[in-house]
Write a protein that holds these residues in place. Structure first.
Motif, PDB file in Angstrom:
ATOM      1  N   UNK A   1       0.834  -1.205   0.000  1.00 41.37           N
ATOM      2  CA  UNK A   1       0.000   0.000   0.000  1.00 41.37           C
ATOM      3  C   UNK A   1       0.869   1.255   0.000  1.00 41.37           C
ATOM      4  N   UNK A   2       0.274   2.335  -0.453  1.00 43.37           N
ATOM      5  CA  UNK A   2       0.897   3.650  -0.350  1.00 43.37           C
ATOM      6  C   UNK A   2      -0.158   4.556   0.261  1.00 43.37           C
ATOM      7  N   UNK A   3       0.144   5.054   1.443  1.00 42.60           N
ATOM      8  CA  UNK A   3      -0.817   5.880   2.178  1.00 42.60           C
ATOM      9  C   UNK A   3      -0.442   7.343   2.051  1.00 42.60           C
ATOM     10  N   UNK A   4      -1.395   8.137   1.633  1.00 37.95           N
ATOM     11  CA  UNK A   4      -1.191   9.573   1.478  1.00 37.95           C
ATOM     12  C   UNK A   4      -1.488  10.266   2.801  1.00 37.95           C
ATOM     13  N   UNK A   5      -0.603  10.078   3.761  1.00 35.28           N
ATOM     14  CA  UNK A   5      -0.804  10.591   5.111  1.00 35.28           C
ATOM     15  C   UNK A   5      -0.723  12.110   5.207  1.00 35.28           C
ATOM     16  N   UNK A   6      -0.013  12.749   4.291  1.00 30.67           N
ATOM     17  CA  UNK A   6       0.080  14.208   4.334  1.00 30.67           C
ATOM     18  C   UNK A   6      -1.301  14.843   4.205  1.00 30.67           C
ATOM     19  N   UNK A   7      -2.211  14.140   3.519  1.00 32.06           N
ATOM     20  CA  UNK A   7      -3.570  14.650   3.355  1.00 32.06           C
ATOM     21  C   UNK A   7      -4.322  14.723   4.676  1.00 32.06           C
ATOM     22  N   UNK A   8      -3.884  13.931   5.660  1.00 28.46           N
ATOM     23  CA  UNK A   8      -4.570  13.901   6.952  1.00 28.46           C
ATOM     24  C   UNK A   8      -3.775  14.606   8.046  1.00 28.46           C
ATOM     25  N   UNK A   9      -2.694  15.293   7.663  1.00 23.71           N
ATOM     26  CA  UNK A   9      -1.903  16.034   8.644  1.00 23.71           C
ATOM     27  C   UNK A   9      -0.818  15.217   9.322  1.00 23.71           C
ATOM     28  N   UNK A  10      -0.589  13.991   8.891  1.00 19.31           N
ATOM     29  CA  UNK A  10       0.472  13.173   9.477  1.00 19.31           C
ATOM     30  C   UNK A  10       1.826  13.612   8.941  1.00 19.31           C
ATOM     31  N   UNK A  11       2.870  12.950   9.426  1.00 22.46           N
ATOM     32  CA  UNK A  11       4.243  13.316   9.074  1.00 22.46           C
ATOM     33  C   UNK A  11       4.499  13.298   7.578  1.00 22.46           C
ATOM     34  N   UNK A  12       4.079  12.260   6.936  1.00 27.12           N
ATOM     35  CA  UNK A  12       4.349  12.157   5.504  1.00 27.12           C
ATOM     36  C   UNK A  12       3.710  10.921   4.927  1.00 27.12           C
ATOM     37  N   UNK A  13       3.784  10.817   3.627  1.00 25.98           N
ATOM     38  CA  UNK A  13       3.232   9.665   2.939  1.00 25.98           C
ATOM     39  C   UNK A  13       4.067   8.430   3.274  1.00 25.98           C
ATOM     40  N   UNK A  14       3.444   7.262   3.176  1.00 28.16           N
ATOM     41  CA  UNK A  14       4.140   6.048   3.609  1.00 28.16           C
ATOM     42  C   UNK A  14       3.860   4.877   2.673  1.00 28.16           C
ATOM     43  N   UNK A  15       4.949   4.260   2.206  1.00 30.49           N
ATOM     44  CA  UNK A  15       4.849   2.999   1.499  1.00 30.49           C
ATOM     45  C   UNK A  15       4.931   1.891   2.530  1.00 30.49           C
ATOM     46  N   UNK A  16       3.977   0.969   2.495  1.00 28.18           N
ATOM     47  CA  UNK A  16       3.923  -0.087   3.505  1.00 28.18           C
ATOM     48  C   UNK A  16       3.668  -1.436   2.863  1.00 28.18           C
ATOM     49  N   UNK A  17       4.168  -2.456   3.550  1.00 26.82           N
ATOM     50  CA  UNK A  17       3.802  -3.831   3.233  1.00 26.82           C
ATOM     51  C   UNK A  17       3.073  -4.352   4.460  1.00 26.82           C
ATOM     52  N   UNK A  18       1.843  -4.751   4.269  1.00 28.02           N
ATOM     53  CA  UNK A  18       0.999  -5.227   5.358  1.00 28.02           C
ATOM     54  C   UNK A  18       0.927  -6.758   5.272  1.00 28.02           C
ATOM     55  N   UNK A  19       1.253  -7.418   6.374  1.00 20.43           N
ATOM     56  CA  UNK A  19       1.288  -8.882   6.427  1.00 20.43           C
ATOM     57  C   UNK A  19       0.045  -9.390   7.145  1.00 20.43           C
ATOM     58  N   UNK A  20      -0.672 -10.285   6.500  1.00 18.25           N
ATOM     59  CA  UNK A  20      -1.863 -10.892   7.084  1.00 18.25           C
ATOM     60  C   UNK A  20      -1.578 -12.347   7.449  1.00 18.25           C
ATOM     61  N   UNK A  21      -0.348 -12.592   7.817  1.00 17.53           N
ATOM     62  CA  UNK A  21       0.109 -13.895   8.276  1.00 17.53           C
ATOM     63  C   UNK A  21       1.110 -13.664   9.403  1.00 17.53           C
TER      64      UNK A  21
ATOM     65  N   UNK B   1      -1.773  -3.276  12.545  1.00 12.77           N
ATOM     66  CA  UNK B   1      -2.875  -2.461  13.070  1.00 12.77           C
ATOM     67  C   UNK B   1      -4.159  -2.803  12.330  1.00 12.77           C
ATOM     68  N   UNK B   2      -5.189  -3.074  13.076  1.00 14.61           N
ATOM     69  CA  UNK B   2      -6.519  -3.251  12.499  1.00 14.61           C
ATOM     70  C   UNK B   2      -6.622  -4.351  11.464  1.00 14.61           C
ATOM     71  N   UNK B   3      -7.754  -4.521  10.912  1.00 17.37           N
ATOM     72  CA  UNK B   3      -8.195  -5.476   9.892  1.00 17.37           C
ATOM     73  C   UNK B   3      -7.325  -6.728   9.763  1.00 17.37           C
ATOM     74  N   UNK B   4      -7.043  -7.365  10.887  1.00 17.35           N
ATOM     75  CA  UNK B   4      -6.318  -8.638  11.008  1.00 17.35           C
ATOM     76  C   UNK B   4      -4.879  -8.607  10.482  1.00 17.35           C
ATOM     77  N   UNK B   5      -4.291  -7.433  10.404  1.00 11.34           N
ATOM     78  CA  UNK B   5      -2.901  -7.311   9.997  1.00 11.34           C
ATOM     79  C   UNK B   5      -2.002  -7.739  11.158  1.00 11.34           C
ATOM     80  N   UNK B   6      -1.098  -8.683  10.909  1.00 11.61           N
ATOM     81  CA  UNK B   6      -0.200  -9.182  11.952  1.00 11.61           C
ATOM     82  C   UNK B   6       1.054  -8.320  12.086  1.00 11.61           C
ATOM     83  N   UNK B   7       1.641  -7.956  10.950  1.00 15.16           N
ATOM     84  CA  UNK B   7       2.871  -7.162  10.923  1.00 15.16           C
ATOM     85  C   UNK B   7       2.790  -6.166   9.781  1.00 15.16           C
ATOM     86  N   UNK B   8       3.736  -5.214   9.789  1.00 17.87           N
ATOM     87  CA  UNK B   8       3.874  -4.296   8.667  1.00 17.87           C
ATOM     88  C   UNK B   8       5.322  -3.865   8.575  1.00 17.87           C
TER      89      UNK B   8
END
Length: 123
Positions: free
Chosen positions: A35-55, A71-78
């Motif tokens: 995923x790529x989260x556009x966090x700057x749009x919500x006032x966070x530090x900056x945008x973030x490229x993430x790999x979310x692990x559901x295992x 965090x959330x939706x059954x994600x085990x690690x990131x």
């Protein structure tokens, strides 16, 4: 393309290219989402490229990989690392969102490292 480390804080370090390509094979097969989260749009530090692990089964001995608590939706690690996410999307055909096209990713792997990619894929 292989790099020995990724991230400003060295979140991912692969002393050997074999470990990098093994990890790519694992990612191509694992229950993950890039995923790529556009966090700057919500006032966070900056945008973030993430790999979310559901295992909960993740490799721990293929270099230094800075897994963080999920965090959330059954994600085990990131993994939070813009450099690495950009690398796998740009150089290796990973896509944002759903399942990965293993054939397309495999075609980006140098022939002399395919055995390591396959080891990671079958891990």
């Amino acid at each position: 393309m292989y790099h020995s480390y990724f991230g400003k804080l060295g979140q991912l370090r692969f002393p050997k290219p074999e470990d990098y390509y093994r990890f790519l094979g694992y990612l191509a097969h694992a229950d993950i989402k890039v995923v790529y989260e556009y966090n700057e749009d919500t006032g966070s530090w900056g945008n973030a490229g993430r790999i979310c692990f559901y295992t909960s089964r993740v490799p721990r001995n293929w270099g230094k990989i800075a897994y963080r608590e999920g965090r959330g939706d059954s994600m085990c690690y990131r993994i939070n690392c813009n450099d690495f996410v950009e690398n796998i999307v740009t150089d290796h055909g990973f896509i944002y969102g759903g399942y990965q096209d293993v054939k397309a990713i495999r075609e980006t792997i140098p022939a002399n490292y395919l055995q390591y990619f396959d080891e990671g894929y079958n891990w």
